[in-house]
Design an enzyme around this catalytic site. Sequence first.
Site, PDB file in Angstrom:
ATOM      1  N   CYS A 126      -0.051  -4.839   1.745  1.00  0.00           N
ATOM      2  CA  CYS A 126      -0.093  -3.890   0.629  1.00  0.00           C
ATOM      3  C   CYS A 126       1.009  -4.165  -0.380  1.00  0.00           C
ATOM      4  O   CYS A 126       0.962  -3.676  -1.499  1.00  0.00           O
ATOM      5  CB  CYS A 126       0.072  -2.460   1.124  1.00  0.00           C
ATOM      6  SG  CYS A 126      -1.256  -1.947   2.199  1.00  0.00           S
ATOM      7  N   CYS A 146       6.145   4.631  -4.495  1.00  0.00           N
ATOM      8  CA  CYS A 146       7.342   4.258  -3.717  1.00  0.00           C
ATOM      9  C   CYS A 146       7.984   5.501  -3.108  1.00  0.00           C
ATOM     10  O   CYS A 146       8.457   5.468  -1.976  1.00  0.00           O
ATOM     11  CB  CYS A 146       8.353   3.538  -4.604  1.00  0.00           C
ATOM     12  SG  CYS A 146       7.774   1.948  -5.219  1.00  0.00           S
TER      13      CYS A 146
END
Lengths: 401, 283
Positions: free
Chosen positions: B35, B105
């Site tokens: 990913c 994130c």
Amino acid sequence: MQVYLDNNATTMVDPEVLEAILPFFTGRYGNPSSIHSFGGSVGSEIQKARERVAGFLGADHDYEIVFTGTGTESDNLAISGTIAYYTNKKHIITSRVEHPAVVALCNKLERDGYRITHVPVDRNGTLDLEYLMDSVDDDTAIVSIMYANNETGVIFPVEKIGAFLRERGVPFHVDAVQAAGKVPIDVNRINCDLLSISGHKFHAPKGVGVLYVRRGTRIRPILYGGHQEKGRRPGTENVPGIVGIGKAAEMAAAHLSRPGEMKKMASMRDRLEKTVLGMFKNSMLNGSAENRVPNTTNIGFEFIEGEAILLYLDQAGVSASSGSACSSGSLEPSHVLRAMGVPFTSAHGSIRFSLSRFTTGEEIDYVISVIPGIVNRLLEISPYWDSAKQEPAPVNLQAKT
Amino acid sequence: MWNYTDKVKELYTNPRNVGSISDADVVVEVGSIVCGDALKLYLKIDANDVITDAKFETFGCGSAIASSSALTEMIKGRTVEEARKITNRDIADFLGGLPEEKMHCSVMGNEALDKAIAKWRGEDISHSEDTDGEIICHCFGVTDKLIRKVISENKLKTVEDVTNYTKAGGACGSCIPRIEDIISDELKKFAESADRPAEKKPLTNIKRLQLVEDTIANVIRPELQKDGGNIDLVDIDGKKVYVALRGSCANCRLSDLTLKNFVEDKLREFVEDDMLVFEAGRD
């Protein structure tokens, strides 16, 4: 030390080019379409630039040179202009690793009902020539293939494709944006009908491109307006840009013909590449080492991420670029690396260094000196690397699917 | 180039708490190398449920490293219960904000924390936040549960938002219609919950009296005073509240409306939703 190794993104305007174009911002600002001599004398400068670019590309006639705004515009004019003429043909052939200027246009044309063939490349980034040849049929309106890939620098066999398509009578467009100034271009050896270049990739200013249109090639304009560029690209000419791309083309031709100059660039590139690859077990070269332009290298680092490398390089004064997902704002790594089958583990950590004729050996030394600290620091942070043992860590973080 | 805040730059340049804890009480991993980002989180938790140490190892871009570092700084010294309340939005705020495209994130940091707490509590983490539920985005392995969580915590409204926060839909895009369904489902739920406040337990008479007094003193009276009016509580009989309007309210021809629309509404909002208000002496 500031080191710019992102010349495939854009280049510095050569000081001589800058000197050549400055008068056209100040004293000589006339419109070349004007009757008076103040404007008309500018027209002869455009003509001079046209001849210089024709010479740079090996074109037979200066009127085969059409000045545009950008490389993207040249690509669009070539493809959209051709299919607008051959309206009964609904098939386009291109590759899987083209620049977005071609990829995005073909995606749009696919939605409009065109059949698009995307020719694959192998692990080295080399084009599957046979696949391309087998895909050509009576419905094929145009074949558009890049000369050299922007991310890996790998060169495609455009001469072989050109010879084949000439025999089949299929229009051939070459996106030579990343080849111009790096390898000699000869439109007659390539046998292409259309060829795109962009000034800012070889030390001309941004905002000027060229589409070579072989005499007799049928295209319709994508912009409508005045008579400029014989109606193929109407709009008042970007005079400083055109003068600049003319001067830059003349200079690029001179540098390409100077013995040893491109070899010197390639040897600096190779020194950087070999040293870095030798330093890290977790690094690898993306793309063929042999068949590529002399200024580009694309190195993949496993277990660390490209944007983080770029940010650290930037702090050390080094400008490069990455095919990683994060640096582009998309979520997947570059379509070029994926088409080549580069594993995700290193595609996310790929870094492109691209040199220019202004790059020096000292700059390469400096980059070589800062890379170990950066890569080792990121390996320390990475959960996939055991820094104590200098080997991949035994974690097993798999995709959730 | 991304427009990172100085805090983000500081934390990816000099991340705090990098590394591992050899005798950690809990270690979890989220994300994957495929990913493009992954985080391994180590926690040391003492007998009083206080997180005494936190370290991380991250594979990812600058903002992933900064988010991981921020997370460890935020949870050190806190109890597990306090840490549990941290959302991805808190991590982003700690960093002075993240570009929208990089919000995922902060979600990764939050996911790791949730997973670590669940594991430490002995819950079966194979069914924790990130793996529980149905996989919607197969490219990035994102479940409906995670998508619903970030939608409700961050009040997301578009597929683009969801992609920025979770990556879901960012690759092949085939799950976008399903993400749209989830968004409209969550928006509907949100609208319903706004219409109907959480059910309250029946109040004792004393508790009700206190709440009515507090609401009048702190909410209703200050508003009426702005218009030169006032209000006194006269009596309470079950859910019937008797008040007297004073000052300019006393002579106002709209006093009935004031009672019903404002006083009664506020009492229903803060006390019980079937409160009734009457003017004293006019029953």
